[in-house]
Design a protein around this motif. Structure first.
Motif, PDB file in Angstrom:
ATOM      1  N   ASP A 320       0.802  -1.190   0.026  1.00  7.47           N
ATOM      2  CA  ASP A 320      -0.025   0.145  -0.066  1.00  7.47           C
ATOM      3  C   ASP A 320       0.915   1.293  -0.026  1.00  7.47           C
ATOM      4  OD1 ASP A 320      -2.451   1.512   0.325  1.00  7.47           O
ATOM      5  OD2 ASP A 320      -2.124   1.949   2.272  1.00  7.47           O
ATOM      6  N   VAL A 321       1.717   1.459   0.989  1.00  8.64           N
ATOM      7  CA  VAL A 321       2.523   2.677   1.120  1.00  8.64           C
ATOM      8  C   VAL A 321       4.104   2.263   0.786  1.00  8.64           C
ATOM      9  CG1 VAL A 321       0.637   3.881   2.741  1.00  8.64           C
ATOM     10  CG2 VAL A 321       2.611   2.305   3.728  1.00  8.64           C
ATOM     11  N   ARG A 345       3.096   1.829   9.206  1.00 12.21           N
ATOM     12  CA  ARG A 345       2.795   3.276   8.427  1.00 12.21           C
ATOM     13  C   ARG A 345       1.550   3.161   7.962  1.00 12.21           C
ATOM     14  NH1 ARG A 345       6.708   4.020   3.825  1.00 12.21           N
ATOM     15  NH2 ARG A 345       5.302   5.836   3.476  1.00 12.21           N
ATOM     16  N   THR A 346       0.657   4.273   7.902  1.00 11.52           N
ATOM     17  CA  THR A 346      -0.458   4.323   7.223  1.00 11.52           C
ATOM     18  C   THR A 346      -0.486   5.475   6.266  1.00 11.52           C
ATOM     19  OG1 THR A 346      -1.195   5.695   9.001  1.00 11.52           O
ATOM     20  CG2 THR A 346      -1.771   3.330   9.104  1.00 11.52           C
ATOM     21  N   ARG A 348       1.428   7.920   3.159  1.00 11.97           N
ATOM     22  CA  ARG A 348       2.442   7.807   2.083  1.00 11.97           C
ATOM     23  C   ARG A 348       3.559   8.975   2.174  1.00 11.97           C
ATOM     24  NH1 ARG A 348      -2.603   7.619  -0.586  1.00 11.97           N
ATOM     25  NH2 ARG A 348      -3.049   5.375  -1.597  1.00 11.97           N
ATOM     26  N   ARG A 349       4.397   9.015   1.029  1.00  7.17           N
ATOM     27  CA  ARG A 349       5.475  10.076   1.359  1.00  7.17           C
ATOM     28  C   ARG A 349       4.931  11.354   1.475  1.00  7.17           C
ATOM     29  NH1 ARG A 349      10.004   7.327   2.743  1.00  7.17           N
ATOM     30  NH2 ARG A 349      10.185   5.238   1.214  1.00  7.17           N
ATOM     31  N   ARG A 363      -2.126  12.125   2.501  1.00  4.88           N
ATOM     32  CA  ARG A 363      -1.335  11.104   2.586  1.00  4.88           C
ATOM     33  C   ARG A 363      -1.855   9.768   3.149  1.00  4.88           C
ATOM     34  NH1 ARG A 363       3.554  13.427   6.041  1.00  4.88           N
ATOM     35  NH2 ARG A 363       4.233  11.384   5.604  1.00  4.88           N
ATOM     36  N   SER A 365      -3.671   6.523   3.549  1.00  2.99           N
ATOM     37  CA  SER A 365      -4.503   5.808   2.204  1.00  2.99           C
ATOM     38  C   SER A 365      -5.691   5.091   2.814  1.00  2.99           C
ATOM     39  CB  SER A 365      -3.447   4.771   1.869  1.00  2.99           C
ATOM     40  OG  SER A 365      -3.163   3.754   3.273  1.00  2.99           O
ATOM     41  N   GLY A 368      -4.831   2.564   5.246  1.00  5.75           N
ATOM     42  CA  GLY A 368      -4.356   3.115   6.444  1.00  5.75           C
ATOM     43  C   GLY A 368      -5.451   3.573   7.350  1.00  5.75           C
TER      44      GLY A 368
END
Length: 481
Positions: A320-321, A345-346, A348-349, A363, A365, A368
């Protein structure tokens, strides 16, 4: 690349330890003993790599190995053995495995991993002694007189002994406290008060010691007028430089005051300030003595049981991320000590492909959001509980910026995976109500209350957060009493 080499060395040592343990514990000759043991060595290798990575043993500097590093090696060895036995039981049963093998394997892994680190530390120490001996022979060391007796002086002495022994020699210490005169700090004698600096220099010169520099480990303003004048005269008339240690190295003046307290912004509400817990006193409860043992046991069992679920979530997060799978934040733990709180982590960059900064809402998702809703992103915090950084139940760890102004009291216990505030409103509560609920929990902590919180946490995860006004009113009423 260097970390991969260190990881490979550790894995090789673990393989050697496992094979040696099999040979020592098996009644047969070496090759049949290894052949009959089944998948155990391969499972050990598969287990060792993630365990070593999680414990960060390949990220330590071996020549500076400390007691804390040895404790990490011990913990890693225990978990490698536990997971190896569990994996072998799942895939190949325990037939053919001698009962003494896990103990022998764990001891050999511990001895080999600690031994190679101790050897590197010894090698570094021998080389450093050689450099120091050459410096002493050439008489290149700078003689320093230290002024002040406080944590900064102790820190300076430790740094000089560990890293600059061939360059710096501490000839003595000057202290204001008369009761300390004649005593020693880290083998450095306390020669007198700062006011007697000229007499001390003269006495040292009689013994053939010429002071090159005077280092102040306390603020210049904290010296008496006569001590300031004496040091100014020494610097003016001689070739001795006077340095202010805290000014040079940016050390906080809070270190000078052993009675310093954490500074908090704003004023405390009168009800909280009136609470006995605001002064840092914990309630007398025998349960608190057993709480850590219960936490560690439950966390150990929980990690073993949750490994399949965490592997699945880790794979989902990776798809996912992306990498890394784990996100950490430094937050105040018990007594304000910083801890690293782990989560999956939930988000993204921070930037998209075009370089545009993304908002936090953009950010996160969809996966997430689901992980956050079900609290599955917080599963890695079971590892925090195992290490003793957190508890199963307690006040939730907050970022420093989110700490209430009366945070000292709620930091008296280890922060928890869940807490009284989380099951009575959680994110929907104000900071003051959360703090009141946390303080109420600290005052009333018990095994039965923890069980109630854990059961209600499951209910909150399934049905969402709901504010319990009765619990909030009771907490405020209890704090006013």
């Amino acid at each position: 690349m260097h970390r991969l080499v260190l990881l490979a060395v550790d894995v090789a040592l673990i393989v050697m330890s496992t094979l040696l343990a099999i040979v020592l514990c098996g009644p047969q000759s070496p090759l049949p003993a290894i052949a009959n043991i089944g998948l155990y060595p391969l499972i050990t290798i598969g287990v060792a790599i993630p365990v070593l990575w999680i414990f960060g043993l390949n990220r330590t500097v071996w020549r500076f190995t400390s007691l804390n590093d040895c404790w990490l090696v011990l913990a890693a060895a225990v978990w490698i053995v536990v997971f190896s036995i569990a994996g072998n039981f799942a895939f190949d049963g325990v037939q053919g495995i001698p009962g003494s093998l896990p103990v022998m394997q764990g001891l050999l892994i511990l001895c080999m991993l600690v031994g190679v680190r101790a050897a590197m530390r010894l090698r570094h120490s021998v080389r450093r002694r050689g450099r120091m001996a050459r410096a002493l022979f050439r008489d290149e060391r700078e003689n320093v007189l230290l002024v002040g007796l406080n944590p900064i002086a102790d820190l300076f002495l430790r740094c000089a002994a560990e890293n600059a022994r061939e360059h710096i020699h501490i000839a003595g210490i000057l202290s204001n406290a008369e009761r300390h005169h004649g005593r020693s700090l880290r083998s450095c004698k306390i020669l007198g008060p700062p006011e007697a600096a000229e007499e001390v220099l003269h006495e040292l010169s009689v013994h053939g010691i010429r002071i090159d520099r005077i280092v102040l480990a306390m603020p210049h303003a904290h010296l008496s007028r006569s001590a300031q004048e004496a040091l100014a005269e020494i610097e003016r008339t001689g070739a001795i430089r006077v340095d202010q240690l805290s000014a040079q190295y940016g050390l906080s003046e809070l270190m000078f005051d052993s009675a310093a307290r954490v500074r908090v912004a704003g004023s405390e509400p009168s009800v909280i300030a009136a609470s006995p817990l605001s002064s840092g006193e914990l309630p007398a409860s025998s349960y608190l003595r057993w709480k850590r043992l219960i936490d560690a046991t439950t966390a150990g069992i929980g990690i073993v049981c949750l490994v399949p679920l965490m592997l699945i979530i880790g794979a989902i997060v990776l798809l996912d991320v992306g990498y890394p799978l784990i996100f950490w934040q430094q937050r105040p733990g018990a007594l304000g000590r910083p801890i690293r709180v782990l989560k999956f982590r939930t988000m993204r960059r921070a930037r998209d492909r075009s370089g545009r900064n993304l908002t936090d809402a953009e950010r996160v998702s969809k996966v997430g959001k689901l992980l956050r809703r079900l609290r599955l992103d917080e599963l890695p915090q079971v590892y925090n509980v195992l290490l003793g950084h957190m508890s199963l139940v307690g006040p939730r760890p907050l970022l420093p910026v989110d700490q209430p102004s009366f945070s000292a009291a709620r930091l008296r216990l280890r922060p928890g995976l869940t807490g009284w505030a989380q099951i009575n409103g959680g994110r929907h509560l104000s900071a003051e109500d959360k703090a009141a609920l946390d303080l109420w929990y600290i005052r009333n902590a018990s095994f039965a209350l923890d069980m109630l919180i854990l059961l209600n946490t499951a209910k909150t995860v399934l049905f969402g957060e709901r504010i319990d006004h009765r619990a909030i009113e009771e907490a405020w009423r209890d704090l006013r009493s």
